[in-house]
Design a protein around this motif. Structure first.
Motif, mmCIF file in Angstrom:
data_model
loop_
_atom_site.group_PDB
_atom_site.id
_atom_site.type_symbol
_atom_site.label_atom_id
_atom_site.label_comp_id
_atom_site.label_asym_id
_atom_site.label_seq_id
_atom_site.Cartn_x
_atom_site.Cartn_y
_atom_site.Cartn_z
ATOM 1 N N CYS A 1 21.639 8.054 -4.532
ATOM 2 C CA CYS A 1 20.824 8.507 -5.653
ATOM 3 C C CYS A 1 19.620 7.571 -5.775
ATOM 4 O O CYS A 1 19.791 6.344 -5.826
ATOM 5 C CB CYS A 1 21.648 8.487 -6.939
ATOM 6 N N TYR A 2 18.450 8.132 -5.799
ATOM 7 C CA TYR A 2 17.236 7.333 -5.931
ATOM 8 C C TYR A 2 16.413 7.871 -7.097
ATOM 9 O O TYR A 2 16.458 9.051 -7.420
ATOM 10 C CB TYR A 2 16.394 7.385 -4.649
ATOM 11 N N MET A 3 15.650 6.979 -7.701
ATOM 12 C CA MET A 3 14.808 7.366 -8.813
ATOM 13 C C MET A 3 13.407 6.808 -8.553
ATOM 14 O O MET A 3 13.264 5.697 -8.072
ATOM 15 C CB MET A 3 15.371 6.781 -10.110
ATOM 16 N N SER B 1 0.835 -1.199 0.000
ATOM 17 C CA SER B 1 0.000 0.000 0.000
ATOM 18 C C SER B 1 0.872 1.252 0.000
ATOM 19 O O SER B 1 2.073 1.180 0.267
ATOM 20 C CB SER B 1 -0.901 -0.005 1.233
ATOM 21 N N PRO B 2 0.280 2.409 -0.288
ATOM 22 C CA PRO B 2 1.062 3.650 -0.251
ATOM 23 C C PRO B 2 1.708 3.924 1.105
ATOM 24 O O PRO B 2 2.801 4.487 1.165
ATOM 25 C CB PRO B 2 0.020 4.725 -0.582
ATOM 26 N N SER B 3 1.080 3.520 2.187
ATOM 27 C CA SER B 3 1.681 3.757 3.510
ATOM 28 C C SER B 3 2.991 3.002 3.664
ATOM 29 O O SER B 3 3.933 3.499 4.280
ATOM 30 C CB SER B 3 0.702 3.383 4.626
ATOM 31 N N VAL B 4 3.085 1.800 3.104
ATOM 32 C CA VAL B 4 4.337 1.040 3.148
ATOM 33 C C VAL B 4 5.394 1.755 2.318
ATOM 34 O O VAL B 4 6.552 1.875 2.723
ATOM 35 C CB VAL B 4 4.136 -0.405 2.637
ATOM 36 N N PHE B 5 5.000 2.244 1.130
ATOM 37 C CA PHE B 5 5.933 2.981 0.280
ATOM 38 C C PHE B 5 6.476 4.204 1.015
ATOM 39 O O PHE B 5 7.681 4.459 1.005
ATOM 40 C CB PHE B 5 5.252 3.409 -1.021
ATOM 41 N N ASP C 1 10.833 7.025 3.458
ATOM 42 C CA ASP C 1 11.312 7.814 4.587
ATOM 43 C C ASP C 1 12.570 7.196 5.186
ATOM 44 O O ASP C 1 13.536 7.902 5.483
ATOM 45 C CB ASP C 1 10.201 7.933 5.634
ATOM 46 N N THR C 2 12.582 5.877 5.346
ATOM 47 C CA THR C 2 13.752 5.186 5.884
ATOM 48 C C THR C 2 14.955 5.364 4.966
ATOM 49 O O THR C 2 16.060 5.660 5.428
ATOM 50 C CB THR C 2 13.451 3.680 6.059
ATOM 51 N N LEU C 3 14.755 5.187 3.662
ATOM 52 C CA LEU C 3 15.849 5.356 2.711
ATOM 53 C C LEU C 3 16.398 6.775 2.711
ATOM 54 O O LEU C 3 17.617 6.978 2.687
ATOM 55 C CB LEU C 3 15.393 4.985 1.292
ATOM 56 N N LEU C 4 15.511 7.750 2.742
ATOM 57 C CA LEU C 4 15.949 9.136 2.705
ATOM 58 C C LEU C 4 16.660 9.556 3.992
ATOM 59 O O LEU C 4 17.588 10.363 3.954
ATOM 60 C CB LEU C 4 14.774 10.063 2.412
ATOM 61 N N ARG C 5 16.251 9.017 5.126
ATOM 62 C CA ARG C 5 16.943 9.310 6.385
ATOM 63 C C ARG C 5 18.346 8.744 6.391
ATOM 64 O O ARG C 5 19.255 9.321 6.958
ATOM 65 C CB ARG C 5 16.160 8.765 7.578
#
Length: 136
Positions: free
Chosen positions: A104-106, A84-88, A93-97
């Protein structure tokens, strides 16, 4: 039966089973171990307090497990089987922290134009099949 009612019933039955076993066997153990009246009274009090502590921990653990199961159940989209979008959002958020200057993310977004008109023409069942096909 709704999931929440099922989990509540499951919790109550586990508690009932444990409490019944505790009552049956703890009284027999107190009778065997205590010879005098003072020791018997102390053992009964200790047994009661221990029961409250153990069942509180048991209920806390079961409620925590059931809540975790309910959260996981809402993490999957019922139509596509995807997260679901909440998991995304949690994962992003975890990756960006954790990201550093070299990270680099796409992100690719698939958008179905005029989705409402597609739903009106095909109906919900066929539109759900379309979504499952896109997801796979």
């Amino acid at each position: 039966m709704k999931k929440t009612a099922y989990y509540a019933l499951k919790l109550a039955l586990i508690y009932f089973f444990f409490a019944s076993l505790w009552i049956l066997f703890s009284d027999q153990l107190v009778n065997v171990l205590s010879d005098n009246l003072e020791m018997y009274a102390w053992a009964q009090s200790f047994k009661g307090h221990l029961f409250v502590v153990i069942t509180s921990v048991l209920l806390w653990g079961l409620a925590r497990k059931n809540n975790r199961d309910l959260e996981r159940a809402s993490d999957i989209d019922t139509v596509t089987g995807l997260h679901s979008p909440s998991v995304f959002i949690r994962r992003a958020d975890t990756l960006l922290r954790r990201a550093n200057a070299q990270s680099c993310y796409m992100l690719f977004v698939v958008d179905i134009d005029n989705y409402t008109s597609v739903t009106n023409k095909l109906g919900f069942d066929r539109t759900n099949q379309l979504l499952m096909g896109v997801a796979h």
